[in-house]
Motif scaffolding. Structure first.
Motif, PDB file in Angstrom:
ATOM      1  N   LYS A 631       0.436  -0.804   5.633  1.00 45.33           N
ATOM      2  CA  LYS A 631       0.104   0.258   4.684  1.00 45.33           C
ATOM      3  C   LYS A 631       0.290   1.641   5.306  1.00 45.33           C
ATOM      4  O   LYS A 631       0.769   2.574   4.641  1.00 45.33           O
ATOM      5  CB  LYS A 631      -1.333   0.083   4.200  1.00 45.33           C
ATOM      6  CG  LYS A 631      -1.524  -1.110   3.284  1.00 45.33           C
ATOM      7  CD  LYS A 631      -2.924  -1.137   2.699  1.00 45.33           C
ATOM      8  CE  LYS A 631      -3.079  -2.299   1.721  1.00 45.33           C
ATOM      9  NZ  LYS A 631      -4.411  -2.331   1.104  1.00 45.33           N
ATOM     10  N   LYS A 632      -0.088   1.777   6.552  1.00 43.01           N
ATOM     11  CA  LYS A 632       0.066   3.073   7.212  1.00 43.01           C
ATOM     12  C   LYS A 632       1.535   3.453   7.325  1.00 43.01           C
ATOM     13  O   LYS A 632       1.915   4.627   7.134  1.00 43.01           O
ATOM     14  CB  LYS A 632      -0.588   3.017   8.590  1.00 43.01           C
ATOM     15  CG  LYS A 632      -0.618   4.354   9.300  1.00 43.01           C
ATOM     16  CD  LYS A 632      -1.367   4.243  10.619  1.00 43.01           C
ATOM     17  CE  LYS A 632      -1.409   5.591  11.340  1.00 43.01           C
ATOM     18  NZ  LYS A 632      -2.136   5.489  12.637  1.00 43.01           N
ATOM     19  N   ILE A 662       2.375   2.141  -6.507  1.00 46.24           N
ATOM     20  CA  ILE A 662       2.346   2.560  -5.108  1.00 46.24           C
ATOM     21  C   ILE A 662       1.127   3.421  -4.838  1.00 46.24           C
ATOM     22  O   ILE A 662       0.428   3.261  -3.831  1.00 46.24           O
ATOM     23  CB  ILE A 662       3.647   3.320  -4.763  1.00 46.24           C
ATOM     24  CG1 ILE A 662       4.862   2.412  -4.944  1.00 46.24           C
ATOM     25  CG2 ILE A 662       3.590   3.861  -3.339  1.00 46.24           C
ATOM     26  CD1 ILE A 662       6.175   3.111  -4.678  1.00 46.24           C
ATOM     27  N   ALA A 663       0.854   4.350  -5.750  1.00 46.04           N
ATOM     28  CA  ALA A 663      -0.320   5.208  -5.578  1.00 46.04           C
ATOM     29  C   ALA A 663      -1.605   4.391  -5.585  1.00 46.04           C
ATOM     30  O   ALA A 663      -2.557   4.684  -4.861  1.00 46.04           O
ATOM     31  CB  ALA A 663      -0.339   6.254  -6.687  1.00 46.04           C
ATOM     32  N   THR A 664      -1.648   3.348  -6.412  1.00 42.33           N
ATOM     33  CA  THR A 664      -2.848   2.510  -6.471  1.00 42.33           C
ATOM     34  C   THR A 664      -3.058   1.728  -5.187  1.00 42.33           C
ATOM     35  O   THR A 664      -4.186   1.570  -4.718  1.00 42.33           O
ATOM     36  CB  THR A 664      -2.735   1.537  -7.655  1.00 42.33           C
ATOM     37  OG1 THR A 664      -2.516   2.284  -8.857  1.00 42.33           O
ATOM     38  CG2 THR A 664      -4.001   0.721  -7.817  1.00 42.33           C
ATOM     39  N   LEU A 665      -1.977   1.265  -4.603  1.00 40.32           N
ATOM     40  CA  LEU A 665      -2.088   0.398  -3.439  1.00 40.32           C
ATOM     41  C   LEU A 665      -2.282   1.164  -2.136  1.00 40.32           C
ATOM     42  O   LEU A 665      -3.026   0.733  -1.260  1.00 40.32           O
ATOM     43  CB  LEU A 665      -0.836  -0.485  -3.336  1.00 40.32           C
ATOM     44  CG  LEU A 665      -0.623  -1.497  -4.465  1.00 40.32           C
ATOM     45  CD1 LEU A 665       0.730  -2.155  -4.341  1.00 40.32           C
ATOM     46  CD2 LEU A 665      -1.718  -2.537  -4.453  1.00 40.32           C
ATOM     47  N   PHE A 666      -1.634   2.326  -2.015  1.00 48.00           N
ATOM     48  CA  PHE A 666      -1.587   2.978  -0.717  1.00 48.00           C
ATOM     49  C   PHE A 666      -2.210   4.367  -0.696  1.00 48.00           C
ATOM     50  O   PHE A 666      -2.288   4.970   0.354  1.00 48.00           O
ATOM     51  CB  PHE A 666      -0.133   3.072  -0.233  1.00 48.00           C
ATOM     52  CG  PHE A 666       0.595   1.772  -0.317  1.00 48.00           C
ATOM     53  CD1 PHE A 666       0.204   0.696   0.461  1.00 48.00           C
ATOM     54  CD2 PHE A 666       1.645   1.591  -1.189  1.00 48.00           C
ATOM     55  CE1 PHE A 666       0.861  -0.506   0.386  1.00 48.00           C
ATOM     56  CE2 PHE A 666       2.311   0.389  -1.269  1.00 48.00           C
ATOM     57  CZ  PHE A 666       1.914  -0.663  -0.481  1.00 48.00           C
ATOM     58  N   SER A 667      -2.609   4.907  -1.864  1.00 41.62           N
ATOM     59  CA  SER A 667      -3.233   6.229  -1.930  1.00 41.62           C
ATOM     60  C   SER A 667      -2.445   7.268  -1.139  1.00 41.62           C
ATOM     61  O   SER A 667      -2.881   7.737  -0.089  1.00 41.62           O
ATOM     62  CB  SER A 667      -4.678   6.167  -1.413  1.00 41.62           C
ATOM     63  OG  SER A 667      -5.432   5.301  -2.195  1.00 41.62           O
ATOM     64  N   GLN A 703      -6.121   1.755 -13.165  1.00 38.36           N
ATOM     65  CA  GLN A 703      -6.444   1.298 -11.820  1.00 38.36           C
ATOM     66  C   GLN A 703      -6.519   2.465 -10.839  1.00 38.36           C
ATOM     67  O   GLN A 703      -7.426   2.523  -9.994  1.00 38.36           O
ATOM     68  CB  GLN A 703      -5.394   0.289 -11.346  1.00 38.36           C
ATOM     69  CG  GLN A 703      -5.377  -1.009 -12.130  1.00 38.36           C
ATOM     70  CD  GLN A 703      -4.241  -1.914 -11.700  1.00 38.36           C
ATOM     71  OE1 GLN A 703      -3.625  -1.710 -10.669  1.00 38.36           O
ATOM     72  NE2 GLN A 703      -3.964  -2.936 -12.504  1.00 38.36           N
ATOM     73  N   LEU A 704      -5.580   3.396 -10.944  1.00 35.71           N
ATOM     74  CA  LEU A 704      -5.592   4.538 -10.038  1.00 35.71           C
ATOM     75  C   LEU A 704      -6.811   5.423 -10.286  1.00 35.71           C
ATOM     76  O   LEU A 704      -7.475   5.863  -9.338  1.00 35.71           O
ATOM     77  CB  LEU A 704      -4.305   5.349 -10.213  1.00 35.71           C
ATOM     78  CG  LEU A 704      -4.151   6.581  -9.319  1.00 35.71           C
ATOM     79  CD1 LEU A 704      -4.211   6.176  -7.850  1.00 35.71           C
ATOM     80  CD2 LEU A 704      -2.856   7.305  -9.626  1.00 35.71           C
ATOM     81  N   ILE A 705      -7.126   5.671 -11.538  1.00 35.61           N
ATOM     82  CA  ILE A 705      -8.299   6.500 -11.861  1.00 35.61           C
ATOM     83  C   ILE A 705      -9.570   5.825 -11.373  1.00 35.61           C
ATOM     84  O   ILE A 705     -10.474   6.468 -10.813  1.00 35.61           O
ATOM     85  CB  ILE A 705      -8.344   6.767 -13.378  1.00 35.61           C
ATOM     86  CG1 ILE A 705      -7.169   7.663 -13.793  1.00 35.61           C
ATOM     87  CG2 ILE A 705      -9.669   7.403 -13.777  1.00 35.61           C
ATOM     88  CD1 ILE A 705      -7.016   7.829 -15.283  1.00 35.61           C
TER      89      ILE A 705
END
Length: 1269
Positions: A631-632, A662-667, A703-705
């Motif tokens: 993830k990093k 992608i935003a949901t998984l890795f912020s 999910q992101l929210i």
């Protein structure tokens, strides 16, 4: 102590032994060994020590035999001495200490005599040291009596297992050294060692028994006293430790040479393990039998061959199951694998040849299959002593039989034959004639690869895959493999997966190109559209071509880009499965960077190419997310403004969905930009309810929210949006409801931790324009409601909703919007059912949460409202407290929805009426919730075909909306009933279901041209909703019957009748295929349907009431369709059997010509009635009698005759029921008989009618003479 021992052994052996018994610890005992080994032949004690040992052993044995028993309450001899009292605080004088030591010594000497087992332990150890002395200075003849004394009493020392082990080890060592008298030391020690090996489960114990195997030959196995030893030996056969070790298997094989009777018992024990033995166990046993057979001669060998192996071969051929046959063949595997040894092949040929060739042509398919598999394992089956001509003839015979079985009638036999032929060709390719090889392969590729049975096609692919392991077959297969080009299009998944495995094997074979077997375009198609198992294997197949590891990374990325451009969908799947199929993460991260750069570059002018690259990169990131350590590394790919630019480059909903994933998984760092987009998407989206791509995008936004801790703001915004859409005259009532119960939700809010600093109100949302507000309001309301319903489907967001302080407000707003949607838009294309579904889902989860929290429902006075209760008008309903939805909310929600639906339908019917004044006189106040007081949904059955305009069928959208809404409400009822949340409204629910099914029946019956009257899309929708409603209604009956304490369910009989009507009407008016679908759905619930059908009459039969109700109200419009079809089918069958064309012409049986599916259903129903409870059959007969009286009133005497035929022919055991004490049924039959007599008296002159009535009367008299006289 060491000094005393050394001095004592030189003075007296007795003194030495008396001191030795006081040794307790291992270091002290090791002193004994050192001391004994230090003796020389000139030592004085060498000659006297054995005698002293023997005397000490005898004294200890005598003392052990005379020990006090535990039953007398005395202290056991093997207990430790009492602990001495603690020392005094004052230090004793030297003389006192000396006296104390002397007293302790005296006590120790006394304890020696009281603990004979310890004395025996020391003596046994001393004897063992003497025997193992390096210089052998002790006389073995003098030591032998000591050892014999210990051996003879070995069994008696079970209280001290260490002593037994020491004695057994002493005897074992005596035997291994071959010392004189060893034969006298095995009768007790050998069974002990054998039992120890069985219990300990250690390899060392098995090895000790194996090394003593020759001692077993000294036992007389014909003596009766040997039974205990035989039992131990037989236990060894089934003990895992003996079957896992080589010494254990050799020992078991050694048993075959001990005794013939023992061999028989061992073989019987092995035979008993076949049904449930594991593969490893059976394989080990097969080795045991083989090496045992090799080691014996004479009668024992004959027993193994003719008694055991012959029976195994016969059982392997005639086994009833594949598993059992396979287990038997594993037991034969020991001989088959060693067939090259002298005598084995001839033995197998002699035992199997007479059975195999006869069984290969047996009538039983299981026998043929078992014989074929055994032949393949024994191939080539030949007599090594026969001439070459005889061998060739026998070999040709085997090939002929295998070729014949390739086209066997049984698919399992064909599949086994294919696998067997491929195995034979692979193993013996060099020696099989080319003509036979070509002939066999041609049949496999040309015929069996296209077999109608999928198992055969699968066997062909697996067989060819196995054949590829022989490199000599590649030249021939290179020509034949393109014939399997259609294998990847097989409808069975397992066959397609096997085709992919075959392609992978072909790729690894450098002499064959897989793209010449199956084209690349077909591979791309299946990679994009096929099952994940197939797509993963195709990805692995294409990795060397489209992402080769031997070339630079940039070149490999370019090749992957070419794949995406050539086939976008296939390229996306390739990127999705590349990581799971072996590509390293570093290479895939480079590919993500390459795709991002290509998508954001100015060269990517085509939006389609940009979308494909974005989706491909996102799928790679999602696949890598399974490894937390990556993830990093993925976050580094989107550093700076890359993610923001990446999000802007995604212009389609599908591309944005993957970017938001992608935003949901890795912020990523620029998650704020993604949040802004998500907020605008959630608040402005309008086409979500019927757009699957938009739905996926909204879900990812949710999910992101939620992951950023902004769920409360999102839910509040959705509720606020719904509240703004509430009509102005109802807005204040919603506010009052919320304020009245604000105290209920005080302190209830659970604030989620905010992970990203973000202001929700900073995002400007576009309000609906006034000019388009009428059209947009239903769509926006549907969008917000759909989102709430979708949030309820996820566990985490559902919990957040249920603890939200806006829960009651959301429920109230959804309730009012649902009512508005039903009343204003039921017959409009603007109707969106998402509001109603969200309202029902929220109510359901609220009630379920309340039930799980409190354990029981919170009863409310409004909870017990029956079907006669009323609901207020729109404004009054909105004032109903939202708090009522906790516990009793399901009942109120159902009442509310049914009242709204009925009101909208009645108003619409009134709007279609030709009398405007009648509508003005309607009361606009309270609306009855009782559906039966009004026309059920729409009483379309009272309209004759072509008589006026039917408002219900005036437009296609209305039909679709009604069917959609009715199906949703029935599904809600079923879900609530399954969760045991429906309280005291079962009758109301069944009443609605019955009315709705009646509407569907009327629709099909009165308008048989449904296929032509509705547009194609609407027709498909209506038919789908009909099937769904049918399933839910049947499930509801099943649930209610399961939860009911008796068989009495009000209105259940009506629902069951409507279900049967729907099947009959569907077949008569539409087609048998539609009816067959309904029948397949109802088969599992047919017993419930029968019980529900007779439930009303079952209750009357229980109370034996003389009053007999009619099945249905009088009137042709309400007559049950299924009963009429049953009568007409029976008439048709009866007159066709009599070949009476005139009678057939005189009886109207129209409508039953194509009811073959319904006829099969009635046959199943009759079987249940005849084999079930007599009271159920009685209630069903009452239904037939009631229908008989109805058709007599209508002067339809032909149908009456059909009912009588059905009663007498199909229910042929009804006479037994009639003869019983069933007063209600007898009263019904008598009433029908009296009505027939009245009809005959008042009958106008008609020969046909008179004959029919006379027949009906005669059949009734034949059924029950006593009851009608």
């Amino acid at each position: 102590m060491d000094r005393k021992l050394r001095s004592s052994i030189s003075r007296s052996p007795e003194e030495f032994l008396s001191l030795a018994v006081n040794l307790r610890t291992k270091p002290e005992k090791s002193t004994l060994r050192t001391l004994i080994f230090s003796l020389t032949s000139s030592s004085a004690c060498v000659a006297s020590l054995p005698a002293a040992l023997f005397a000490a052993i005898q004294r200890s044995i005598d003392a052990f035999g005379d020990r006090p028993s535990q039953e007398t309450g005395e202290q056991p001899l093997d207990m430790d001495p009492p602990t001495p009292s603690p020392p005094t605080a004052k230090r004793l004088r030297r003389s006192s200490r000396s006296r104390s030591r002397s007293r302790t010594s005296a006590y120790s000497n006394s304890s020696e005599s009281e603990n004979p087992l310890h004395s025996l332990q020391i003596c046994a150890s001393i004897i063992r040291f003497c025997v193992s002395h390096p210089n052998r200075i002790f006389s073995l003849d003098d030591l032998l009596p000591c050892v014999q004394a210990l051996h003879d009493h070995l069994v008696l020392f079970e209280a001290d297992s260490a002593l037994q082990v020491t004695i057994a080890s002493l005897c074992e060592e005596w035997w291994k050294l071959g010392l004189p008298g060893k034969e006298t030391l095995i009768s007790q020690s050998l069974p002990f060692l054998l039992a120890t090996s069985l219990c300990a489960g250690r390899k060392s114990a098995v090895r000790r028994v194996y090394l003593l195997r020759d001692a077993f030959t000294l036992f007389d196995f014909l003596d009766d006293s040997i039974e205990d030893l035989k039992i131990l030996l037989l236990r060894c056969v089934i003990t895992p430790i003996y079957l896992r070790t080589e010494e254990g298997k050799k020992f078991l094989s050694f048993l075959f040479g001990l005794n013939v009777q023992l061999v028989k018992e061992v073989l019987a024990m092995i035979r008993s393990q076949i049904p449930f033995g594991r593969k490893s166990v059976l394989e080990s046993l097969s080795e045991v039998v083989f090496w045992g057979w090799k080691a014996v001669e004479g009668q024992a060998k004959d027993e193994v061959e003719n008694g055991f192996l012959q029976a195994l071969i016969e059982a392997a051929v005639h086994a009833s199951s594949k598993t059992f046959a396979s287990s038997i063949r594993r037991l034969l595997g020991g001989f088959i694998s060693q067939r090259m040894m002298v005598g084995v092949e001839k033995l197998l040929f002699r035992l199997s040849e007479p059975i195999l060739f006869r069984s290969l042509q047996a009538a039983n398919s299981n026998v043929r299959q078992n014989a074929l598999i055994l032949l393949v394992e024994l191939f080539p089956l030949e007599d090594p002593d026969a001439t070459k001509e005889v061998k060739d003839n026998l070999l040709n015979r085997q090939f002929f039989l295998m070729e014949k079985l390739l086209f066997d009638d049984c698919p399992d036999v064909r599949a086994s034959a294919v696998e067997g032929v491929c195995r034979v060709l692979c193993l013996y390719w060099e020696i099989i004639p080319p003509s036979i090889t070509t002939k066999m392969l041609t049949k496999l590729f040309d015929d069996l690869s296209h077999d109608v049975c999928s198992n055969v096609r699968l066997s062909v692919l697996n067989g060819i895959l196995y054949l590829l392991t022989n490199a000599q077959s590649h030249e021939v297969l290179k020509v034949l493999l393109p014939k399997l080009g259609n294998a990847l299009q097989d409808p069975v998944l397992s066959v397609r997966v096997a085709a992919c495995d075959l392609l992978l094997a072909i790729r690894d074979a450098s002499s064959i190109q897989f793209c010449k077997v199956i084209g690349v375009e077909m591979l791309f198609h299946h990679l994009a559209n096929d099952h994940a198992l197939v797509a993963e294997k195709i990805t692995r197949l294409l990795i060397p071509s489209y992402f080769p590891l031997q070339v630079p990374t940039e070149e490999a990325c370019s090749k992957c880009l070419e794949l995406i451009k050539r086939s976008p969908c296939a390229g996306e799947k390739f990127c999705e499965y590349a990581f799971s199929q072996g590509l390293c993460p570093e290479s895939l991260l480079e590919l993500v960077r390459f795709f991002c750069a290509s998508a954001l570059s100015s060269k990517a002018t085509d939006s389609g190419d940009r979308e494909r690259l974005i989706i491909a990169a996102s799928k790679i990131c999602i696949s890598l997310s399974g490894d937390p350590s990556l993830k990093k590394a993925i976050r580094k790919v989107f550093l700076g403004r890359k993610f923001k630019d990446f999000l802007k480059a995604a212009v389609t909903p599908r591309a944005r969905t993957y970017v938001l994933n992608i935003a949901t998984l890795f912020s990523p760092p620029d998650v704020v930009e993604a949040l802004k987009y998500c907020v605008s998407l959630v608040m402005e989206v309008a086409d979500v309810s019927e757009n699957s791509e938009r739905q996926d995008e909204v879900r990812v936004a949710h999910q992101l929210i939620f992951s950023c801790g902004l769920f409360d703001e999102m839910f509040g915004a959705l509720v606020d949006q719904l509240q703004q859409l509430v009509p102005a005259n109802l807005f204040n009532s919603v506010l009052n409801t919320t304020e009245s119960y604000a105290t209920h939700t005080k302190g209830k809010k659970v604030k989620l931790s905010r992970k990203v600093p973000f202001n929700w109100n900073s995002v400007k949302v576009r309000p609906p324009s006034e000019s388009h507000q009428i059209a947009e309001v239903p769509v926006l309301a549907s969008s917000a409601a759909w989102q709430i319903k979708d949030l309820l489907a996820s566990k985490h967001t559902r919990v957040a909703i249920l603890v939200s302080p806006l829960l009651d407000l959301a429920c109230s707003v959804l309730k009012i919007i649902s009512q508005v949607a039903i009343e204003r838009y039921l017959h409009s294309k603007l109707l969106e059912i998402s509001c109603v579904e969200a309202y029902m889902a929220l109510t359901l989860h609220m009630a379920l949460e309340d039930k799980n929290t409190t354990g029981t429902h919170k009863h409310n006075k409004n909870e017990d409202c029956d079907s006669d209760s009323t609901l207020t008008s729109l404004g009054e309903v909105s004032n109903m407290p939202a708090l009522l939805f906790h516990g009793a909310g399901i009942s109120h929600a159902l009442s509310h929805l049914l009242a709204c639906l009925e009101k909208a339908f009645v108003d619409w019917q009134d709007s279609g009426s030709s009398c405007p004044s009648s509508r003005k006189k309607k009361k606009r106040g309270k609306i009855s919730c009782k559906i039966r007081k009004r026309k059920p949904l729409a009483d379309v059955s009272n309209l004759e075909e072509g008589a006026g305009t039917d408002p219900v069928l005036s437009n296609d959208r209305s039909l679709s909306n009604i069917a959609k809404l009715g199906t949703a409400i029935i599904r809600f009822i079923v879900d609530a009933t399954a969760l045991n949340l429906v309280l005291n409204v079962h009758e109301k629910c069944l009443q609605f279901v019955s009315a709705y099914l009646h509407f569907l029946n009327s629709l099909l019956w009165r308008h048989s041209g449904l296929n032509k009257q509705l547009k194609d899309d609407y027709r498909k929708e209506v038919l789908l909703y009909i099937r769904s409603s049918f399933t839910y209604a049947a499930k509801l009956l099943n649930l209610l019957l399961l939860n009911s304490s008796n068989l009495v369910l009000p209105k259940a009989s009506s629902v069951a009748g409507e279900l049967l009507d729907l099947i009959a009407t569907t077949e008569v008016k539409l087609s048998s295929s539609y009816a067959a679908q309904l029948v397949n759905l109802i088969k599992g619930w047919l017993p419930d349907l029968v019980l529900a059908l007779v439930s009303e009459y079952y209750e009357l039969a229980e109370v034996q009431n003389e009053k007999v109700p009619n099945m249905v109200p009088n009137g042709s419009q309400n007559f049950r369709v299924w009963l009429e079809v049953v009568a007409k089918l029976e008439l048709k069958e009866h007159f066709e059997g009599e070949h009476d064309e005139d009678a057939l012409h005189r009886v109207d049986i129209a409508g039953s010509e194509d009811a073959c599916t319904f006829k099969k259903l009635i046959s199943l129903l009759v079987v249940l009635l005849k084999n079930g409870d007599a009271k159920v059959l009685e209630a069903f007969i009452i239904i037939i009698m009631s229908s008989l009286r109805t058709v007599l009133d209508r002067k339809e005497y032909g149908l009456a005759l059909g009912y009588i035929y059905f009663l007498c022919v199909k229910l042929d055991n009804c006479e037994d029921v009639v003869r019983g004490e069933h007063r209600l049924m007898l009263s019904s039959i008598k009433k029908s008989y009296n009505q027939i007599e009245n009809e005959l008296e008042n009958l106008s002159p008609s020969l046909s009618a008179d004959q029919k009535l006379q027949r009906v009367k005669a059949y009734l008299e034949s059924i029950c003479v006593s009851s009608i006289v």
